[in-house]
Design an enzyme around this catalytic site. Structure first.
Site, mmCIF file in Angstrom:
data_model
loop_
_atom_site.group_PDB
_atom_site.id
_atom_site.type_symbol
_atom_site.label_atom_id
_atom_site.label_comp_id
_atom_site.label_asym_id
_atom_site.label_seq_id
_atom_site.Cartn_x
_atom_site.Cartn_y
_atom_site.Cartn_z
ATOM 1 N N ASP A 170 38.390 30.997 36.184
ATOM 2 C CA ASP A 170 39.809 31.340 36.223
ATOM 3 C C ASP A 170 40.593 30.044 36.034
ATOM 4 O OD1 ASP A 170 42.384 32.223 36.865
ATOM 5 O OD2 ASP A 170 41.730 33.427 38.570
ATOM 6 N N ASP A 189 47.700 32.043 32.994
ATOM 7 C CA ASP A 189 46.674 32.265 34.009
ATOM 8 C C ASP A 189 45.715 33.294 33.416
ATOM 9 O OD1 ASP A 189 45.223 32.714 36.323
ATOM 10 O OD2 ASP A 189 46.963 33.155 37.580
ATOM 11 N N HIS A 221 50.516 38.930 39.667
ATOM 12 C CA HIS A 221 51.725 38.264 40.172
ATOM 13 C C HIS A 221 52.655 37.868 39.040
ATOM 14 C CE1 HIS A 221 49.327 34.529 39.265
ATOM 15 N NE2 HIS A 221 48.337 35.324 39.628
ATOM 16 N N HIS A 245 52.872 32.062 41.895
ATOM 17 C CA HIS A 245 53.033 33.377 42.534
ATOM 18 C C HIS A 245 54.500 33.519 42.920
ATOM 19 C CE1 HIS A 245 48.796 34.782 43.227
ATOM 20 N NE2 HIS A 245 48.620 33.561 42.781
ATOM 21 N N GLU A 287 45.339 40.987 36.817
ATOM 22 C CA GLU A 287 43.952 40.609 37.094
ATOM 23 C C GLU A 287 43.209 41.603 37.976
ATOM 24 O OE1 GLU A 287 43.603 36.969 39.374
ATOM 25 O OE2 GLU A 287 45.656 37.074 40.059
ATOM 26 N N GLU A 339 41.335 38.523 33.585
ATOM 27 C CA GLU A 339 42.768 38.291 33.769
ATOM 28 C C GLU A 339 43.415 37.825 32.471
ATOM 29 O OE1 GLU A 339 43.658 35.046 36.465
ATOM 30 O OE2 GLU A 339 45.689 35.812 36.808
HETATM 31 CO CO LIG Z 1 43.969 33.442 37.524
#
Ligand SMILES: [Co+2]
Length: 298
Positions: free
Chosen positions: A83, A94, A154, A162, A187, A282
């Site tokens: 990740d 992300d 998020h 976040h 995700e 994700e």
């Molecule tokens: Co991530």
């Protein structure tokens, strides 16, 4: 560059680096080397890591990065989650993928990949989060698996990973909706139906964050360190490795002390509550009024 162009660039860099990382996942590989190499690739492409590269195995779901002298290796038949994200002038991406070195979990991983693709296809301006979460849970169940209930997507904001709003990956009464002009990380984490399907805190993960600019009232040494952290990482998560390189191995204890005082936020490794093997995929999306762009799709 416009906000959209910055998001696209951050997404493209993360996608390229994640692809490189996928090729590094094999039994016996050093977790420290993978984290460091991938972070260097992000920097070489003109961005900085949005957070430390996370590499988790089996029942670890999230929030592990290598410590400064980590000798952890990828274990036999591991299910490995990678990740990572990039920051281009604070505009973030992300993205994550899972590689199963065990034939037993390839079905789980392929279902998870397909689940994310199906979920992303319905994201649009105005879609309520509760509808989105229900869709993911229903789809996961139809595939014979279940999503981790307490890990959520998020909203991303400039320099904020976040940004308050959480996007549920299960049926949930959470309010909110996807809005044009905003970026979100989506995700779903998947486990088999014999697992409990939620995560609990494990040990310290070597990842910390400064929630707000350094305050007065600390010692000179601590304030110097925090000022450097704020100048380099703002309020984004950072690794003890990164600080130790600049401030020496002793700075790690200072960081832990600052976390105990509540000045820094520490992250724990998140573990599946029943020891179940966890998969994760994700992507980051940038929602527009007439289209949704997956910024991290290579
Ligand atoms: Co991530």
């Amino acid at each position: 560059m416009s906000e959209e162009e910055n998001y696209l660039r951050a997404g493209r860099i993360a996608a390229e680096v994640l692809k490189q990382g996928e090729g590094m996942i094999r039994e016996g590989a050093s977790v420290l080397e993978i984290c460091e190499e991938l972070e260097e690739m992000i920097r070489k492409r003109g961005a900085v890591p949005a957070f430390p590269v996370n590499l988790t195995q089996n029942n670890e779901a999230a929030h592990y990065t290598a410590s400064p002298d980590d000798n952890k290796k990828i274990v036999h038949e591991a299910v490995v989650k990678l990740d990572l994200g990039a920051s281009v002038d604070g505009f973030l991406s992300d993205t994550a993928l899972t590689v199963s070195l065990s034939p037993a979990y390839r079905g789980l991983v392929e279902a998870n990949r397909a689940l994310l693709d199906r979920a992303l296809a319905i994201v649009r301006h105005g879609l309520p989060f509760h509808e989105f979460g229900s869709f993911i849970e229903r789809t996961a169940k139809s595939m014979g698996y279940k999503p981790i209930e307490n890990l959520m997507g998020h909203r991303l904001e400039r320099f904020v990973l976040h940004a308050g709003e959480s996007v549920p990956m299960i049926a949930s009464p959470i309010r909110g909706q996807f809005i044009s002009g905003k970026a979100y990380a989506v995700e779903p984490f998947l486990v088999d139906t014999s697992s409990k399907g939620f995560v609990i805190d494990g040990v310290d993960s070597n990842i910390y964050r400064l929630p707000s600019p350094p305050r007065k009232g600390l010692g000179e040494n601590e304030r110097g360190l925090l000022t450097w952290i704020y100048e380099n990482y703002r309020t984004l998560p950072f690794a003890t490795r990164w600080v130790a390189k600049e401030w020496g191995a002793g700075s790690v204890e200072t960081i832990r002390e600052l976390a105990r005082k509540g000045v820094l936020q520490s992250f724990n490794v998140l573990l599946e509550a029943s020891g179940g093997t966890v998969s994760q995929f994700e992507h980051t999306v940038y929602v527009k009024s007439d289209a949704t762009i997956i910024t991290t799709k290579a």
